[in-house]
Design a protein around this motif. Sequence first.
Motif, PDB file in Angstrom:
ATOM      1  N   THR A  54       0.565  -1.039  -0.246  1.00 63.28           N
ATOM      2  CA  THR A  54       0.053   0.010  -0.119  1.00 63.28           C
ATOM      3  C   THR A  54       0.806   1.229  -0.009  1.00 63.28           C
ATOM      4  O   THR A  54       0.151   2.233  -0.356  1.00 63.28           O
ATOM      5  CB  THR A  54      -0.885   0.084   1.387  1.00 63.28           C
ATOM      6  N   SER A  55       2.389   0.969   0.262  1.00 60.18           N
ATOM      7  CA  SER A  55       2.957   2.319   0.304  1.00 60.18           C
ATOM      8  C   SER A  55       3.338   2.608  -1.183  1.00 60.18           C
ATOM      9  O   SER A  55       4.218   3.835  -1.203  1.00 60.18           O
ATOM     10  CB  SER A  55       4.180   2.072   1.091  1.00 60.18           C
ATOM     11  N   VAL A  56       3.135   1.640  -2.026  1.00 63.28           N
ATOM     12  CA  VAL A  56       3.808   1.966  -3.514  1.00 63.28           C
ATOM     13  C   VAL A  56       2.463   2.572  -4.215  1.00 63.28           C
ATOM     14  O   VAL A  56       1.357   1.978  -4.620  1.00 63.28           O
ATOM     15  CB  VAL A  56       4.152   0.754  -4.025  1.00 63.28           C
TER      16      VAL A  56
ATOM     17  N   GLU B 214      11.727   1.676  -6.743  1.00 65.21           N
ATOM     18  CA  GLU B 214      12.619   1.805  -5.275  1.00 65.21           C
ATOM     19  C   GLU B 214      12.351   0.596  -4.528  1.00 65.21           C
ATOM     20  O   GLU B 214      13.275   0.174  -3.677  1.00 65.21           O
ATOM     21  CB  GLU B 214      12.151   3.067  -4.824  1.00 65.21           C
ATOM     22  N   ALA B 215      11.195   0.101  -4.628  1.00 61.71           N
ATOM     23  CA  ALA B 215      10.589  -1.216  -3.685  1.00 61.71           C
ATOM     24  C   ALA B 215      11.814  -2.260  -4.005  1.00 61.71           C
ATOM     25  O   ALA B 215      12.142  -3.189  -3.170  1.00 61.71           O
ATOM     26  CB  ALA B 215       9.306  -1.540  -3.911  1.00 61.71           C
ATOM     27  N   TYR B 216      12.263  -2.475  -5.294  1.00 60.72           N
ATOM     28  CA  TYR B 216      12.901  -3.553  -5.860  1.00 60.72           C
ATOM     29  C   TYR B 216      14.508  -3.204  -5.729  1.00 60.72           C
ATOM     30  O   TYR B 216      15.407  -3.966  -5.921  1.00 60.72           O
ATOM     31  CB  TYR B 216      12.731  -3.937  -7.154  1.00 60.72           C
TER      32      TYR B 216
ATOM     33  N   ARG C 117      13.646   3.453   3.774  1.00 62.44           N
ATOM     34  CA  ARG C 117      13.122   4.996   3.365  1.00 62.44           C
ATOM     35  C   ARG C 117      11.805   5.053   2.742  1.00 62.44           C
ATOM     36  O   ARG C 117      10.959   5.613   3.167  1.00 62.44           O
ATOM     37  CB  ARG C 117      14.202   5.924   2.256  1.00 62.44           C
ATOM     38  N   LEU C 118      11.325   4.204   1.967  1.00 62.29           N
ATOM     39  CA  LEU C 118      10.196   4.079   1.212  1.00 62.29           C
ATOM     40  C   LEU C 118       9.248   3.495   2.338  1.00 62.29           C
ATOM     41  O   LEU C 118       7.937   4.253   2.330  1.00 62.29           O
ATOM     42  CB  LEU C 118      10.357   3.035  -0.061  1.00 62.29           C
TER      43      LEU C 118
ATOM     44  N   ALA D 262       9.394   4.023   5.412  1.00 62.06           N
ATOM     45  CA  ALA D 262       9.433   4.819   6.792  1.00 62.06           C
ATOM     46  C   ALA D 262       7.985   5.486   7.073  1.00 62.06           C
ATOM     47  O   ALA D 262       7.441   6.154   6.253  1.00 62.06           O
ATOM     48  CB  ALA D 262      10.490   5.583   6.635  1.00 62.06           C
ATOM     49  N   GLY D 263       7.543   5.291   8.500  1.00 63.78           N
ATOM     50  CA  GLY D 263       6.349   6.310   8.433  1.00 63.78           C
ATOM     51  C   GLY D 263       5.263   5.442   8.300  1.00 63.78           C
ATOM     52  O   GLY D 263       3.952   5.905   8.573  1.00 63.78           O
ATOM     53  N   GLU D 264       5.176   4.404   7.658  1.00 61.74           N
ATOM     54  CA  GLU D 264       3.993   3.417   6.988  1.00 61.74           C
ATOM     55  C   GLU D 264       3.565   2.778   8.264  1.00 61.74           C
ATOM     56  O   GLU D 264       4.431   1.915   8.954  1.00 61.74           O
ATOM     57  CB  GLU D 264       4.326   2.586   5.952  1.00 61.74           C
ATOM     58  N   PRO D 265       2.027   2.518   8.439  1.00 58.71           N
ATOM     59  CA  PRO D 265       1.794   1.642   9.771  1.00 58.71           C
ATOM     60  C   PRO D 265       2.257   0.189   9.245  1.00 58.71           C
ATOM     61  O   PRO D 265       2.045  -0.239   8.035  1.00 58.71           O
ATOM     62  CB  PRO D 265       0.177   1.795   9.771  1.00 58.71           C
ATOM     63  N   SER D 266       2.381  -0.568  10.203  1.00 59.16           N
ATOM     64  CA  SER D 266       2.834  -2.180   9.941  1.00 59.16           C
ATOM     65  C   SER D 266       1.412  -2.736   9.919  1.00 59.16           C
ATOM     66  O   SER D 266       0.307  -2.547  10.477  1.00 59.16           O
ATOM     67  CB  SER D 266       3.424  -2.573  11.389  1.00 59.16           C
TER      68      SER D 266
END
Length: 91
Positions: free
Chosen positions: A65-67, A75-77, A84-85, A87-91
């Motif tokens: 969901t952060s993508v 960047e995810a790959y 960095r990508l 960061a700050g996203e809920p788990s």
Amino acid sequence: MNKRDTVKAALLEIVNEVAGPVEHLDDDQLLVDQLGLESLHLARLVAVLEMELDIDPFSDTLPITSVRTVGDLLEAYDPVVLPRLGAGEPS
């Protein structure tokens, strides 16, 4: 072909199936709103890339969901930018 090119090629193939002919993808294009991808398309893309690259960045460290953009996906790959990508996203 490097990892970034592989991700972009797989994404372009799916986008062409969904949205019609697209020749170029920009890093700031939104996967859902501009390219017309849905969660099923993203799941298929991740499965294809896992087979080709033997990597699934979304299994443990990064929520899919952060993508939101082509650049986010690229960047995810790249393992150097994973923290960095996500960061700050809920788990």
